[in-house]
Design an enzyme around this catalytic site. Sequence first.
Site, short mmCIF file in Angstrom:
data_model
loop_
_atom_site.label_atom_id
_atom_site.label_comp_id
_atom_site.label_asym_id
_atom_site.label_seq_id
_atom_site.Cartn_x
_atom_site.Cartn_y
_atom_site.Cartn_z
N CYS A 82 0.49 -0.94 -0.23
CA CYS A 82 -0.10 -0.35 0.10
C CYS A 82 1.14 1.18 -0.19
O CYS A 82 1.06 1.71 -0.91
CB CYS A 82 -1.24 0.10 1.02
N HIS A 139 -3.64 -4.99 -0.07
CA HIS A 139 -2.80 -5.58 1.80
C HIS A 139 -3.04 -7.00 0.90
O HIS A 139 -3.82 -7.31 1.99
CB HIS A 139 -3.54 -5.51 2.42
N GLU A 186 -2.00 -9.28 3.05
CA GLU A 186 -1.66 -9.82 4.20
C GLU A 186 -3.35 -10.14 5.04
O GLU A 186 -3.38 -10.67 6.07
CB GLU A 186 -0.92 -8.80 5.70
N1 GLN Z 1 -1.72 7.01 2.74
C1 GLN Z 1 -2.07 6.22 1.55
C2 GLN Z 1 -3.86 6.16 0.62
O1 GLN Z 1 -3.88 7.08 1.29
C3 GLN Z 1 -1.59 4.71 2.39
C4 GLN Z 1 -2.67 4.16 2.61
C5 GLN Z 1 -2.85 2.28 3.09
O2 GLN Z 1 -1.21 2.76 3.25
N2 GLN Z 1 -3.27 2.09 3.65
O3 GLN Z 1 -3.47 5.94 -0.38
#
Ligand code: GLN
EC number: 6.3.4.2
Length: 536
Positions: free
Chosen positions: A381, A505, A507
């Site tokens: 992410c 993600h 995970e």
């Molecule tokens: N801050 C970034 C976004 O909002 C990544 C979010 C995250 O890593 N869950 O897109």
Amino acid sequence: MKYIIVTGGVMSGLGKGITTASVGRNLKNKGYKVTAIKIDPYINIDAGTMSPYQHGEVYVLKDGGEVDLDLGNYERFLDTELTRDHNLTTGKIYQTVIDKERKGEYLGKTVQIIPHITNEIKGRIRRIAAKSGADVCLIEVGGTVGDIESMPFLEAVRQMYREEAPENIAFLHVTLVPIDSQGDQKTKPTQHSVKELRELGLTPHVIVARCKKALTESTRSKIALFCDVPVEAVISAHDSADIYEVPLQLENEGLSNFLLKKLLLESKLEVEDTSWKEMVVRMNNCTGKVNVAIVGKYTHLEDSYISIVESLKHGAIETGCNFDITWFDAEAFDDDSNEVEKLSGFDGILVPGGFGERGTEGKMLAIRYARENNIPYLGLCLGMQLAVIEFARNVAGLEGANSSEFDENTPYPVIDLLPEQEDVVDMGATMRLGDYEATLKEGSLAESIYGESVITERHRHRYEVNPNYVDRIEESGMIFSGKNKNRMEIAEVPSNDFYFASQFHPEFKSRPGRPSPPFKAFMDAMLKKSKDKKDQ
Ligand code: GLN
């Protein structure tokens, strides 16, 4: 429907969630379809707005529910997928009741905790359990018995016990047996917490006692006598080397057989499912070790990254090696760029998700270090977005590139809001959450590690790779090997041995015995790296 209701006494953090998940796993091994509900007696509607500093990781479900990390434990132990309804909070219950009141649905009555709030709680529990199609529904009541916050929930389950047949509900109470300086196991805290439970009209059928050492026979009989349960209902849950051992330990203690007897159920299977046990054997047979550096922001609280740690474990078990994590606070790299040299000895570098600017420059130094030194890199992410920014700046020549999340005036917003997301203001509705598909590029690393061309993974982000810069970045050697229309889901640097970064993600879908493909591949790459280093 059979219900097992798990409460906790003495103090928080005793491992109620793992106990609940383990009981569920053991019943599943015996052929039952099991589901689980977590009750969090806080006023937040969900965990989405809570800081990982305070509360540990926000776990994301397939339907986009942002929930308590215990649901992650349930999904991993039960190998299932839950929905946001499986996390009840005080906020959700009150919101529904207040909405009904505003619509006049209570016909002029005074709206009260009993019966209106408790009816709403019971109604939801029954609906969720029925909808899941399970035989057994576990309900974990968060908090510690005696807390003001959990009272309405405990009252609701007390009423349920009156309304259901006695063989349909079992109460399991998790407590602590401390050991004093003489080495004696002390039962008084357990006695007191059971007394407190009884004052609320609840009688535990089983007591799971957490202790540093196995309970002695005399501790067991003392608890049985003072808490009015049979000796076989006092379960020793002493510290174990790994949480994945807990189901086996509780099974040895006879817990699931006791519960089945209480609930008038018999094992459904001739032969039990032993896959969990086999996974634990593989885990304990792992040899060798790889060293992974995690460069993040919430590194002082391991619970903030629990799913990542678990996913690394799932990968390691199937790769057959052990792993050590060293946590780096990205801000230390921000402050002193020589610090990043500390990453030189690692077999892999992982940058997890996150929000806010703090630590982002430091994380990019770490990502650059991984890229330039060909150290296996896994970015998740924010760890993908920063990989793209780092590459844009240092390889594609887009000096000053950034995410508009961190610098609104950047000349090259390579990470940006897509137009359709710009005007969302309601917290909780602003993000792209839950399951979305990605189509994988033929011949890419992504395709080879997933072994398929379309995948579904869970998301939690607001910003995206800006489609206007995709060509420029790809010309410089980073490819976007996973896409969902104009959204970039995976970035790779094919000239490196292992460089994989995803907007999603992975995970959240990793399971013991069934690791998430990127984590398994990362573990394999780290093992290869460590072997290559030894051969040099
Ligand atoms: N801050 C970034 C976004 O909002 C990544 C979010 C995250 O890593 N869950 O897109």
